[in-house]
Design an enzyme around this catalytic site. Structure first.
Site, PDB file in Angstrom:
ATOM      1  N   SER A 162      -1.398  -2.344  -3.751  1.00  0.00           N
ATOM      2  CA  SER A 162      -1.690  -1.070  -4.408  1.00  0.00           C
ATOM      3  C   SER A 162      -3.060  -0.568  -3.999  1.00  0.00           C
ATOM      4  O   SER A 162      -3.973  -1.369  -3.746  1.00  0.00           O
ATOM      5  CB  SER A 162      -1.671  -1.306  -5.926  1.00  0.00           C
ATOM      6  OG  SER A 162      -2.195  -0.188  -6.613  1.00  0.00           O
TER       7      SER A 162
ATOM      8  N   TYR B 221      -3.951  -6.168 -14.173  1.00  0.00           N
ATOM      9  CA  TYR B 221      -2.927  -5.768 -13.194  1.00  0.00           C
ATOM     10  C   TYR B 221      -3.534  -5.694 -11.795  1.00  0.00           C
ATOM     11  O   TYR B 221      -3.011  -6.259 -10.829  1.00  0.00           O
ATOM     12  CB  TYR B 221      -2.311  -4.411 -13.578  1.00  0.00           C
ATOM     13  CG  TYR B 221      -1.511  -3.817 -12.447  1.00  0.00           C
ATOM     14  CD1 TYR B 221      -0.267  -4.336 -12.113  1.00  0.00           C
ATOM     15  CD2 TYR B 221      -2.026  -2.768 -11.666  1.00  0.00           C
ATOM     16  CE1 TYR B 221       0.450  -3.817 -11.041  1.00  0.00           C
ATOM     17  CE2 TYR B 221      -1.316  -2.247 -10.605  1.00  0.00           C
ATOM     18  CZ  TYR B 221      -0.078  -2.778 -10.282  1.00  0.00           C
ATOM     19  OH  TYR B 221       0.625  -2.279  -9.222  1.00  0.00           O
TER      20      TYR B 221
ATOM     21  N   LYS C   8      -3.053  -7.980  -7.942  1.00  0.00           N
ATOM     22  CA  LYS C   8      -2.854  -7.510  -6.553  1.00  0.00           C
ATOM     23  C   LYS C   8      -3.937  -8.065  -5.636  1.00  0.00           C
ATOM     24  O   LYS C   8      -3.654  -8.522  -4.527  1.00  0.00           O
ATOM     25  CB  LYS C   8      -2.842  -5.977  -6.509  1.00  0.00           C
ATOM     26  CG  LYS C   8      -1.689  -5.316  -7.275  1.00  0.00           C
ATOM     27  CD  LYS C   8      -0.325  -5.752  -6.774  1.00  0.00           C
ATOM     28  CE  LYS C   8       0.814  -5.047  -7.484  1.00  0.00           C
ATOM     29  NZ  LYS C   8       2.128  -5.657  -7.202  1.00  0.00           N
TER      30      LYS C   8
HETATM   31  P1  NAD Z   1       9.359  -1.230 -11.416  1.00  0.00           P
HETATM   32  O1  NAD Z   1       8.924  -1.834 -12.703  1.00  0.00           O
HETATM   33  O2  NAD Z   1      10.284  -0.067 -11.459  1.00  0.00           O
HETATM   34  O3  NAD Z   1       9.999  -2.358 -10.479  1.00  0.00           O
HETATM   35  C1  NAD Z   1       9.610  -3.710 -10.547  1.00  0.00           C
HETATM   36  C2  NAD Z   1      10.882  -4.538 -10.730  1.00  0.00           C
HETATM   37  O4  NAD Z   1      10.519  -5.936 -10.770  1.00  0.00           O
HETATM   38  C3  NAD Z   1      11.627  -4.203 -12.022  1.00  0.00           C
HETATM   39  O5  NAD Z   1      12.972  -3.892 -11.704  1.00  0.00           O
HETATM   40  C4  NAD Z   1      11.514  -5.483 -12.853  1.00  0.00           C
HETATM   41  O6  NAD Z   1      12.659  -5.690 -13.650  1.00  0.00           O
HETATM   42  C5  NAD Z   1      11.333  -6.546 -11.775  1.00  0.00           C
HETATM   43  N1  NAD Z   1      10.629  -7.754 -12.214  1.00  0.00           N
HETATM   44  C6  NAD Z   1       9.458  -7.848 -12.890  1.00  0.00           C
HETATM   45  N2  NAD Z   1       9.145  -9.141 -13.092  1.00  0.00           N
HETATM   46  C7  NAD Z   1      10.129  -9.888 -12.531  1.00  0.00           C
HETATM   47  C8  NAD Z   1      10.378 -11.282 -12.433  1.00  0.00           C
HETATM   48  N3  NAD Z   1       9.560 -12.184 -12.986  1.00  0.00           N
HETATM   49  N4  NAD Z   1      11.481 -11.694 -11.776  1.00  0.00           N
HETATM   50  C9  NAD Z   1      12.339 -10.806 -11.235  1.00  0.00           C
HETATM   51  N5  NAD Z   1      12.163  -9.458 -11.312  1.00  0.00           N
HETATM   52  C10 NAD Z   1      11.069  -9.012 -11.958  1.00  0.00           C
HETATM   53  O7  NAD Z   1       8.037  -0.855 -10.602  1.00  0.00           O
HETATM   54  P2  NAD Z   1       7.856  -0.044  -9.233  1.00  0.00           P
HETATM   55  O8  NAD Z   1       7.098   1.185  -9.534  1.00  0.00           O
HETATM   56  O9  NAD Z   1       9.124   0.034  -8.480  1.00  0.00           O
HETATM   57  O10 NAD Z   1       6.842  -1.034  -8.496  1.00  0.00           O
HETATM   58  C11 NAD Z   1       7.275  -2.003  -7.558  1.00  0.00           C
HETATM   59  C12 NAD Z   1       6.066  -2.763  -7.048  1.00  0.00           C
HETATM   60  O11 NAD Z   1       5.134  -1.848  -6.476  1.00  0.00           O
HETATM   61  C13 NAD Z   1       5.304  -3.505  -8.135  1.00  0.00           C
HETATM   62  O12 NAD Z   1       4.857  -4.742  -7.603  1.00  0.00           O
HETATM   63  C14 NAD Z   1       4.136  -2.595  -8.431  1.00  0.00           C
HETATM   64  O13 NAD Z   1       3.021  -3.311  -8.925  1.00  0.00           O
HETATM   65  C15 NAD Z   1       3.854  -2.022  -7.064  1.00  0.00           C
HETATM   66  N6  NAD Z   1       3.159  -0.724  -7.102  1.00  0.00           N
HETATM   67  C16 NAD Z   1       3.691   0.307  -7.838  1.00  0.00           C
HETATM   68  C17 NAD Z   1       3.032   1.522  -7.893  1.00  0.00           C
HETATM   69  C18 NAD Z   1       3.548   2.657  -8.735  1.00  0.00           C
HETATM   70  O14 NAD Z   1       2.772   3.563  -9.063  1.00  0.00           O
HETATM   71  N7  NAD Z   1       4.832   2.698  -9.089  1.00  0.00           N
HETATM   72  C19 NAD Z   1       1.844   1.692  -7.181  1.00  0.00           C
HETATM   73  C20 NAD Z   1       1.346   0.639  -6.424  1.00  0.00           C
HETATM   74  C21 NAD Z   1       2.017  -0.570  -6.405  1.00  0.00           C
HETATM   75  C1  WQD Z   2      -2.735  10.223 -11.977  1.00  0.00           C
HETATM   76  C2  WQD Z   2      -3.724  11.318 -12.398  1.00  0.00           C
HETATM   77  C3  WQD Z   2      -4.860  10.817 -14.442  1.00  0.00           C
HETATM   78  C4  WQD Z   2      -1.295  10.929 -17.009  1.00  0.00           C
HETATM   79  C5  WQD Z   2      -1.915   4.255 -11.731  1.00  0.00           C
HETATM   80  C6  WQD Z   2      -2.428   2.851 -11.621  1.00  0.00           C
HETATM   81  C7  WQD Z   2      -2.406   2.404 -10.201  1.00  0.00           C
HETATM   82  C8  WQD Z   2      -1.041   2.630  -9.556  1.00  0.00           C
HETATM   83  C9  WQD Z   2      -0.473   3.969  -9.845  1.00  0.00           C
HETATM   84  C10 WQD Z   2       0.166   0.590  -9.470  1.00  0.00           C
HETATM   85  C11 WQD Z   2      -5.054  10.769 -12.936  1.00  0.00           C
HETATM   86  C12 WQD Z   2      -3.974  12.033 -14.629  1.00  0.00           C
HETATM   87  C13 WQD Z   2      -2.164  10.982 -15.927  1.00  0.00           C
HETATM   88  C14 WQD Z   2      -1.389  11.937 -18.018  1.00  0.00           C
HETATM   89  C15 WQD Z   2      -3.182  12.976 -16.771  1.00  0.00           C
HETATM   90  N1  WQD Z   2      -0.075   1.704 -10.005  1.00  0.00           N
HETATM   91  N2  WQD Z   2      -3.086  11.974 -15.799  1.00  0.00           N
HETATM   92  N3  WQD Z   2      -2.333  12.921 -17.841  1.00  0.00           N
HETATM   93  O1  WQD Z   2      -4.110   6.350 -12.613  1.00  0.00           O
HETATM   94  O2  WQD Z   2      -3.861   7.146 -10.217  1.00  0.00           O
HETATM   95  O3  WQD Z   2      -2.729   5.096 -10.925  1.00  0.00           O
HETATM   96  O4  WQD Z   2      -0.583   4.296 -11.222  1.00  0.00           O
HETATM   97  O5  WQD Z   2      -0.444  -0.014  -8.641  1.00  0.00           O
HETATM   98  O6  WQD Z   2      -2.777   1.062 -10.195  1.00  0.00           O
HETATM   99  O7  WQD Z   2      -3.756   2.808 -12.120  1.00  0.00           O
HETATM  100  O8  WQD Z   2      -1.873   7.239 -11.742  1.00  0.00           O
HETATM  101  O9  WQD Z   2      -0.135   8.728 -12.634  1.00  0.00           O
HETATM  102  O10 WQD Z   2      -1.532   7.374 -14.257  1.00  0.00           O
HETATM  103  O11 WQD Z   2      -2.583   9.281 -13.030  1.00  0.00           O
HETATM  104  O12 WQD Z   2      -4.027  13.867 -16.671  1.00  0.00           O
HETATM  105  O13 WQD Z   2      -0.664  11.943 -19.012  1.00  0.00           O
HETATM  106  O14 WQD Z   2      -3.135  12.045 -13.494  1.00  0.00           O
HETATM  107  O15 WQD Z   2      -6.077  10.974 -15.138  1.00  0.00           O
HETATM  108  O16 WQD Z   2      -6.053  11.672 -12.523  1.00  0.00           O
HETATM  109  P1  WQD Z   2      -3.272   6.498 -11.418  1.00  0.00           P
HETATM  110  P2  WQD Z   2      -1.437   8.126 -12.981  1.00  0.00           P
END
Ligand code: NAD
Ligand code: WQD
Length: 336
Positions: A125, A149, A153
């Site tokens: 991330s 969290y 990572k």
């Molecule tokens: P998500 O929660 O939709 O998907 C994660 C999946 O992992 C879920 O289906 C959950 O049921 C499964 N899971 C969790 N723990 C588990 C376990 N112990 N065993 C088996 N399955 C398990 O999330 P997402 O948004 O699709 O994110 C996927 C990956 O990408 C995550 O590792 C997340 O940290 C990373 N990521 C997401 C974002 C974002 O903003 N969505 C940003 C950066 C990184």
């Molecule tokens: C985006 C922008 C908020 C909600 C988070 C995690 C990051 C990554 C992605 C996994 C910011 C603003 C948000 C609301 C708002 N996840 N906002 N009102 O914070 O960039 O990242 O998700 O790795 O680790 O920290 O994403 O979508 O929460 O916010 O004004 O109700 O929207 O302040 O500027 P963020 P976000």
């Protein structure tokens, strides 16, 4: 074409990646404990692609269950999405986050090594860039975190790096995602969070569809062009395609390689609100609120390493991201 194990493949990003791997000709096996997703997403992946998915409802911390998958399936590479991902919840439940994300990854890596499967693409991330690096973020900047969290990572990247130093047969790519949004063009899969969304796009979508009253814009006094927070939003299908390229790269290259997946463009909260209003054809109810603790002003990628090593760059636009998100919301107002 090989067989790919996709952990967390029922989730938001994982389900879109399943579609792209199937369409690229790979066969896939999905392992998910459904803690944050539903089995319906597997049926929808099959509907979109017309192909079948071998699905194991299993927890990655369960070593016997993970071993069964490797015994039954001839896995060539792993794409590792499974993990807990809510920043605020991780502050309240640090042990659960460290245990699930880090211990789960340990178990997976141990079983992979046992079976001689040493190619993995990991969901990292942009959060690993912490609070102190200047934008745009470049992969060789120092990493840090501000919440449990984010530390999972940072720590998993370190573990993967150390593993590659010790064992030259490991091939690892850590993909650092920026802010994934949007949905598949079919409207069949998309983001389906439990409870009230924390992230901007699902929150906006629920306001647009009438499930939530009003969006709070967290701060309009940041040092950004309109004062609201700037992020690098990336279409989840572009992101999913980046994983196919990353697996192809990892298969050919040993060692540890972190790669940003972003567009390189920053979009403000208000720009996003207005783009979504255009997509859904109605004004969105919002108010300016206080800053959210822990937020930074701007986060966006330098996306050149992905272009250079993976020959990948984002294709979608802000307009298509909002249109695709809105289509999914309309077709699935109550989720999957
Ligand atoms: P998500 O929660 O939709 O998907 C994660 C999946 O992992 C879920 O289906 C959950 O049921 C499964 N899971 C969790 N723990 C588990 C376990 N112990 N065993 C088996 N399955 C398990 O999330 P997402 O948004 O699709 O994110 C996927 C990956 O990408 C995550 O590792 C997340 O940290 C990373 N990521 C997401 C974002 C974002 O903003 N969505 C940003 C950066 C990184
Ligand atoms: C985006 C922008 C908020 C909600 C988070 C995690 C990051 C990554 C992605 C996994 C910011 C603003 C948000 C609301 C708002 N996840 N906002 N009102 O914070 O960039 O990242 O998700 O790795 O680790 O920290 O994403 O979508 O929460 O916010 O004004 O109700 O929207 O302040 O500027 P963020 P976000």
């Amino acid at each position: 074409m090989g067989k790919i194990l996709i952990t967390g493949g029922a989730g938001f990003i994982g389900s879109h990646a399943c579609v792209e791997f199937l369409e690229a000709g790979f066969s896939i096996v999905v392992m998910d404990n459904l803690s944050n997703s539903k089995e319906e997403s597997i049926r929808r992946i099959e509907k979109i692609t017309g192909k079948t998915v071998d699905f194991y409802k299993a927890d990655m911390r369960d070593e016997a269950a993970v071993r069964t998958i490797f015994e039954e399936q001839d896995i060539d590479a792993v794409v590792h999405f499974a993990g807990l991902k809510a920043v605020g919840e991780s502050v309240a439940k640090p042990l659960e986050y460290y245990e699930n994300n880090i211990n789960g990854t340990f178990v997976l890596l141990k079983v992979m090594r046992e079976f001689g499967c040493k190619t993995i693409v990991f969901s990292s991330s942009a959060t690993v860039y912490g609070m102190n690096n200047p934008v745009p973020y470049v992969e060789d900047m120092p990493t840090s975190a501000t919440n449990p969290y984010g530390y999972t990572k940072v720590m998993i990247e370190q573990i993967l790096h150390d593993l590659c130093v010790a064992d030259k047969d490991f091939h690892v790519v850590a993909l650092r995602y920026f802010n994934p949004i949007g949905a598949h063009k079919s409207g069949l899969i998309g983001e389906d969070p439990n409870g009230i969304p924390n992230n901007l796009l699902p929150y906006i979508g629920q306001v647009a569809v009438g499930k939530l009253e009003q969006l709070a814009v967290f701060g309009d006094d940041y040092d950004t062009p309109d004062g609201t927070g700037v992020r690098d939003y990336i279409h989840v299908v572009d992101l999913a395609k980046g994983h196919v390229s990353a697996v192809n790269y990892a298969m050919e290259h040993e060692g540890f390689m972190p790669i940003n997946l972003g567009t390189g463009n920053g979009i403000s909260v208000l720009e996003m609100v207005h783009a979504y209003e255009k997509a859904c054809g109605k004004p969105l109810n919002y108010r300016i609120a206080d800053r959210r603790p822990g937020d930074i002003a701007s986060s966006y990628a330098n996306a050149s390493r992905a272009k250079e090593l993976l020959n990948w760059e984002a294709q979608e636009t802000l307009e298509t991201m909002c249109e695709d998100s809105w289509r999914f919301m309309q077709q699935n107002p109550n989720g999957l």
